[in-house]
Scaffold this motif. Structure first.
Motif, short mmCIF file in Angstrom:
data_model
loop_
_atom_site.label_atom_id
_atom_site.label_comp_id
_atom_site.label_asym_id
_atom_site.label_seq_id
_atom_site.Cartn_x
_atom_site.Cartn_y
_atom_site.Cartn_z
N GLN A 198 0.83 -1.20 0.00
CA GLN A 198 0.00 0.00 0.00
C GLN A 198 0.87 1.26 0.00
O GLN A 198 0.55 2.25 -0.64
N LEU A 199 2.00 1.21 0.72
CA LEU A 199 2.90 2.36 0.74
C LEU A 199 3.52 2.61 -0.64
O LEU A 199 3.70 3.75 -1.05
N LEU A 200 3.85 1.53 -1.33
CA LEU A 200 4.41 1.68 -2.68
C LEU A 200 3.42 2.40 -3.60
O LEU A 200 3.80 3.27 -4.38
N ILE A 201 2.16 2.00 -3.48
CA ILE A 201 1.14 2.61 -4.32
C ILE A 201 0.86 4.04 -3.86
O ILE A 201 0.74 4.97 -4.66
N ALA A 202 0.78 4.22 -2.54
CA ALA A 202 0.55 5.57 -2.00
C ALA A 202 1.65 6.50 -2.46
O ALA A 202 1.42 7.67 -2.77
N VAL A 260 -12.67 -24.03 -2.62
CA VAL A 260 -11.47 -23.69 -1.87
C VAL A 260 -11.16 -22.22 -2.10
O VAL A 260 -11.16 -21.75 -3.24
N GLU A 261 -10.95 -21.48 -1.02
CA GLU A 261 -10.59 -20.07 -1.18
C GLU A 261 -9.15 -20.01 -1.66
O GLU A 261 -8.25 -20.45 -0.96
N ILE A 262 -8.94 -19.43 -2.84
CA ILE A 262 -7.55 -19.36 -3.32
C ILE A 262 -7.01 -17.94 -3.29
O ILE A 262 -5.84 -17.72 -3.61
N GLY A 263 -7.85 -16.98 -2.89
CA GLY A 263 -7.31 -15.63 -2.80
C GLY A 263 -8.34 -14.67 -2.29
O GLY A 263 -9.54 -14.97 -2.24
N GLY A 264 -7.87 -13.51 -1.88
CA GLY A 264 -8.78 -12.48 -1.41
C GLY A 264 -8.13 -11.13 -1.51
O GLY A 264 -6.91 -11.01 -1.45
N GLY A 265 -8.97 -10.11 -1.70
CA GLY A 265 -8.43 -8.76 -1.79
C GLY A 265 -9.52 -7.75 -1.60
O GLY A 265 -10.66 -8.10 -1.28
N SER A 266 -9.19 -6.50 -1.80
CA SER A 266 -10.18 -5.46 -1.56
C SER A 266 -9.75 -4.14 -2.15
O SER A 266 -8.59 -3.95 -2.53
N VAL A 267 -10.72 -3.23 -2.22
CA VAL A 267 -10.42 -1.82 -2.37
C VAL A 267 -9.99 -1.36 -0.98
O VAL A 267 -10.59 -1.78 0.02
N ARG A 268 -8.92 -0.55 -0.92
CA ARG A 268 -8.41 -0.12 0.38
C ARG A 268 -8.99 1.24 0.75
O ARG A 268 -9.39 2.02 -0.12
N VAL A 269 -8.98 1.54 2.01
CA VAL A 269 -9.32 2.89 2.47
C VAL A 269 -8.20 3.82 2.02
O VAL A 269 -7.02 3.52 2.25
N HIS A 286 -6.86 2.85 -4.26
CA HIS A 286 -6.12 1.67 -4.72
C HIS A 286 -6.74 0.40 -4.18
O HIS A 286 -7.53 0.42 -3.25
N GLY A 287 -6.37 -0.70 -4.80
CA GLY A 287 -6.90 -1.99 -4.39
C GLY A 287 -6.01 -3.09 -4.91
O GLY A 287 -5.16 -2.87 -5.78
N GLY A 288 -6.19 -4.29 -4.38
CA GLY A 288 -5.33 -5.39 -4.80
C GLY A 288 -5.88 -6.71 -4.35
O GLY A 288 -7.05 -6.83 -3.95
N ILE A 289 -5.02 -7.70 -4.42
CA ILE A 289 -5.43 -9.05 -4.08
C ILE A 289 -4.18 -9.88 -3.78
O ILE A 289 -3.08 -9.51 -4.19
N ALA A 290 -4.36 -10.96 -3.04
CA ALA A 290 -3.28 -11.93 -2.85
C ALA A 290 -3.87 -13.32 -3.10
O ALA A 290 -4.93 -13.64 -2.57
N LEU A 291 -3.19 -14.09 -3.92
CA LEU A 291 -3.64 -15.45 -4.21
C LEU A 291 -2.69 -16.43 -3.54
O LEU A 291 -1.47 -16.25 -3.60
#
Lengths: 678, 678
Positions: B261-265, B575-584, B622-627
């Protein structure tokens, strides 16, 4: 005011129909809104959390091809520059910068609120791409166009009191403050470009190796403690060590050395690679990081012979590479050539130069010689009269020198007289007067035997061809090279540093790559490793390096000092960027090294048990290398420190000023790990 | 004997002329030579440390194209099979296996020593490629050829007493023993292939993301301790915490969430990715590893709208994806489609299905529903008579069921009667007798209000269309979905497991991908996190997830339970293989969440200080995900455990049986870190 801005400045097609922006903003407690302290601004400084459209382009990629288009851009707003009738605002994103124009007589007067948006705020702009008038056109992709602002949304305002402005290269604070606010410093284009280049090189490396049949394998970071030469980081666990009823620890991998050898021994992969994170808890050495990155390779069945060797081993074995693992050499050279071609557009030579450790120490006084300049070192012991020679022979030493000649190395003449001096090196200036007996001015020589006049130095002077005004740097050293540098080697670099700083010399642009081979396999430990060695022999690199096959007899015969290793360092412009070796694949030889040479006790040998077993299970001959990726990138990006090619670096003492680590941990947390502060 | 073998079996052109093999082998103390105990073998079992030529081919790639060629091969020798006049030896390397033939009447009788080379030894073979007689030809690359042995070198003999033979799939020891000797287990082809596939997928992912403009950035593994939901690993340092004069620690990153998040910020990168190692010190959950790998992404300026959205936000906003970060969805779907195409040659649908958390819980009783089979859950509360409905309303509960129908779901009929039962689910078998009043057999219903006869269940029966022989699974739950699964959701999976084990059902080959969105943003903590939460609200995923914009009012208004997050989970085959979100991206909103909702104290907020500051410096939305890469690979390799796709895995309690970690550490080492055992 806020309503008016949102209604007017956001064109209707940008507003998502179901966004009832006003209704939810009105719920927001005003005390949370930092705009409340500046009530007179014609714009609300509230972040935008409602829907907004996708950008259509990135700033740096707009060009004359887009003239006439309506575009949606996002980025950081940089300081306004006022023209006669219009205002200019650079808008920057990580692809580059484009210039926005805003007419001060725009029929939509609300647009003027853009002037009140704090510098470095994130904004969304809608506008039309215009061709600049000819006189205003500049080079670069976006240099011939402007974007006329038609509407904008303030996505996230920047605090007007930021610690520094990353867009202003003329007023940067010191590195410590920039490390503390790394999230601002990283907005500077130079760091952005370094990170992009690092990604590009990693990509190029991976593609090359993948195409060469290498399999990328992740090895454990949580490993077992084993003393391999540097201090490790420990990781407490909530597991108890059953035998001793004491807490049990992982250790962070220092390098994937054992895992990669096990992969090859297993036959799981024929060619392994990994861009691997490694960890060493070293005392703050200059430009080192507690965690660093290696390009790590290992290959099964590496063998002797040159590139074209098929069955004809005899004719293809290169004369300079007298060890095995010729495949590692070929792969690394090809990979490096690919990087320089793709990233720097530089063609490197077909093969890199190879030099033995012995030659490097003799000619350059360094095991990572900078071969981009002269000042070669000469052994003049044999040119001394017999009596003086004898003194050196008795102490098993030699006398070396290098000459700074007014005619052949004028760029170093001033440096030679003014640069810093290594305590073990002596400087003698040759004059008309001392031209034939200058060595008598030397403390080293003078004390070795009584002077007999000038005639005795005829051979020395014939060899060195000195002229008045030349300077001679002298030093003695033990006959067998030891360690990484000699006094003259260090002195040579002092001269270079001075001459570079003064602008007397410009080093060639082309990188000088060099392999150093045939290091001594064992050394008496330097201070760094003494804590583990306790007076025993240590491996110069690591205990898995195979001896030269010609030296196997010496290995078993107890001539430890004489055994050379099948090790190779890769040196670039005097910086070691990697090292590797052919490994021992003979379990008995490996055990002999552990037990009889390094004299490890059973406890010290325990971490290598599985490696010994793997060697006994038909492990193939194998070899590999690890290249320091941070240092390689630092050279490619021409940075003073590796910190400039790492996104979130730590200081030289291992402190992370941004994340404020390391930090204290509550006692009840430590309790779970069965430990407490001393 | 040894001399004879080396002289005769190694053809002259293979011996490097300067290799004085005999001279240095004779130096070797015979006690180190494990062949010495077997003096009658016609071959020395000494590893070969002298030069040898490069292989010309790998075993698995030889084909009929090479017939007639002389080749040099290296590999592991597998057990001999005797033909009438010849012996066959499979020779294996990581590319595959080729068959060697050796005539028992070969004019070079020394070659017969090959029979005495222990199985799994490393050998170098020189020979000629022959076409097999037609009757002996098999499919596969090397199935139509043999290699006639002309000479060989035993490179490294295998211990004849190895703990098991990896080439023998019929006699494998248990997993514990195989983990202890992982360096042997990894020689099994199935593990070799898993590692190669993992490398291939990582390569495909990297190429895809690089081409999409993502920059790969390495973030620190040594970070600062912060409580994000799981237990961290700590790393003691030799630094003292100055303020408290107590030892200072790094923490191993749980995920690169804050750094990315800091990289994107910062604007350092517009699109970040990393295949990142993450660490969690969790209590041995099934099939988890203390270190694991994520495909980690983050994108700046993610926005609303579908793929084709340019300016027309309204028409392109997909109905099912009612949150931001549509770009993350598109990138991930494209990446997954690429992987399945390249690795499995399967075409996935253009877009993946999207389902809200609420719907997933209602229809499948799971937030990671397996949508490959039916047994959908129905809420029958409203079909109950008013009085019974009331009882449920009062306790804020609902009554759900699913039906196993003899006609529509015959594959589950046996399972329904025999599978394991969830303690909170009830099974009722519908018969001719109870067909109209079966609900009276239910404890749940019966206790909720007194029975009134069959007439009251008309609506239920009309809805469920039951027939005698069908079974009904019933359970009640609180109206607002909580947690990851309901009793019926778990029961549904029990039925599947039973039916799969019995072979009553075959699941479709094609993978079912599914997005789950609109999770509740906050939950009362489950036991796992309770140690940190201490009775407060916790973030369902992490505290940086943005609320749905429609729920911002509820966030500030204190309706914590009602706030949904802009979070998305990617589910594959249940099976959950990943999750992510829009960030505050709004610092004040983030602070409101920390302070007012999660009620973190100043000390708990400290690790987020730099993130809050970065948000105040114009961070973009910004937003992202991790698989989860290990789990993804486990599915792609069809393995029972993620251990089979990890080169050196740990057991479920975090023990590494190969490297024997974690392990005890000497007290004087701990002393340097300012700690000691409790």
């Amino acid at each position: 005011m806020r309503h008016a801005f949102l209604r007017v400045c956001t064109p209707s097609h940008l507003v998502f129909p179901r966004v009832r922006v006003t209704s939810f903003i009105s719920y927001r407690p005003s005390r949370l809104n930092h705009s409340s302290s500046r009530p007179n601004l014609p714009i609300s400084l509230t972040p935008h959390s409602a829907p907004f459209p996708a950008r259509t382009h990135t700033c740096g990629t707009l060009s004359t091809r887009d003239v006439g288009s309506r575009v949606v851009l996002t980025g950081w707003l940089l300081p306004e520059r006022q023209g006669k009738l219009v205002s200019f605002f650079p808008l920057k994103d990580s692809s580059g910068t484009v210039q926005l124009v805003l007419s001060r007589s725009d029929p939509k007067p609300e647009l003027q609120a853009l002037k009140h948006v704090p510098v470095e705020s994130s904004v969304l702009i809608q506008g039309r791409v215009l061709l600049r008038p000819p006189s205003a056109r500049r080079s670069g992709t976006t240099g011939e166009i402007d974007v006329q602002v038609e509407s904008f949304i303030l996505l996230n305002p920047a605090d007007p009191a930021m610690p520094f402005l990353p867009s202003n290269p003329y007023n940067l604070p010191n590195e410590e403050l920039r490390l503390k606010y790394r999230h601002l410093d990283l907005r500077r284009s130079v760091l952005t470009e370094n990170l992009a280049k690092r990604s590009k090189v990693a990509h190029s490396v991976r593609n090359f190796l993948y195409d060469e049949g290498f399999v990328e394998v992740e090895t454990p970071i949580l490993l077992r403690s084993s003393v391999e030469g540097a201090r490790e980081f420990l990781v407490p666990t909530r597991t108890n060590n059953l035998a001793s009823n004491s807490p049990a620890f992982y250790a962070l991998q220092q390098s994937p050395q054992q895992p990669k050898q096990l992969l090859i021994a297993a036959g799981a992969v024929d060619r392994y690679f990994q861009i691997a994170k490694c960890f060493r808890d070293e005392d703050g050495r200059k430009d080192r990081q507690p965690e660093f990155t290696q390009i790590d390779l290992e290959m099964a069945y590496v063998s002797w012979g040159g590139e074209n060797s098929k069955n004809d081993l005899k004719s293809s074995w290169p004369r300079d590479w007298r060890i095995g693992a010729s495949q590692v050499r070929t792969v690394v050279e090809s990979m490096i050539k690919r990087i320089w071609k793709e990233v720097e557009n530089v063609e490197l030579p077909h093969q890199f130069q190879v030099m033995t450790y012995r030659e490097a120490m003799s000619r350059f006084g360094s095991d990572k010689p900078d071969t981009r300049f002269g000042l070669h070192i000469t052994d003049i012991t044999r040119e001394l009269p017999a009596e003086r020679q004898n003194t050196f022979h008795q102490s098993n030493e030699i006398l070396e020198c290098f000459v700074v000649s007014q005619s052949h190395s004028p760029e170093f003449v001033e440096a030679s007289r003014n640069c810093e001096r290594d305590p073990a090196a002596e400087l003698i200036i040759v004059t008309e007067q001392n031209h034939s007996d200058w060595p008598l001015r030397s403390n080293i020589l003078d004390s070795s035997s009584p002077a007999k006049g000038d005639i005795e130095f005829t051979n020395v002077n014939r060899k060195l061809k000195l002229k008045p005004g030349d300077t001679v740097w002298l030093a003695k050293r033990s006959k067998m090279s030891k360690g990484g540098s000699t006094a003259l080697g260090r002195q040579r670099l002092q001269l270079l540093e001075y001459a570079l700083a003064k602008g007397h010399i410009t080093l060639p642009e082309k990188p000088h790559f060099l392999w150093i081979t045939e290091f001594p396999l064992f050394t008496r430990s330097d201070d760094d490793k003494e804590v583990f060695a306790k007076g025993r022999w240590t491996s110069t690199h690591h205990p898995f390096t195979a001896p030269l096959w010609q030296d196997v007899a010496a290995l078993y015969g107890g001539e430890v000092e004489a055994v050379r290793g099948q090790h190779y360092d890769l040196v670039l412009n005097g910086v070691e960027i990697g090292g590797g070796s052919v490994r021992v694949h003979d379990a008995n030889m490996q055990n002999h090294i552990f037990t009889n040479i390094l004299q490890l006790n059973e406890q010290e040998k325990a971490p290598f048990e599985q490696l010994l077993h793997a060697l006994r299970c038909g492990a193939p001959p194998h070899g590999g290398i690890a290249l320091g990726f941070d240092r390689l990138m630092s050279i490619l990006c021409k940075t003073a420190s590796i910190r400039d090619v790492i996104a979130f670096p730590k200081t030289s003492v291992g402190t992370d000023l941004l994340f404020k680590s390391p930090a204290g941990v509550a006692a009840d947390v430590l309790k779970q790990y069965g430990i407490k502060p001393r």
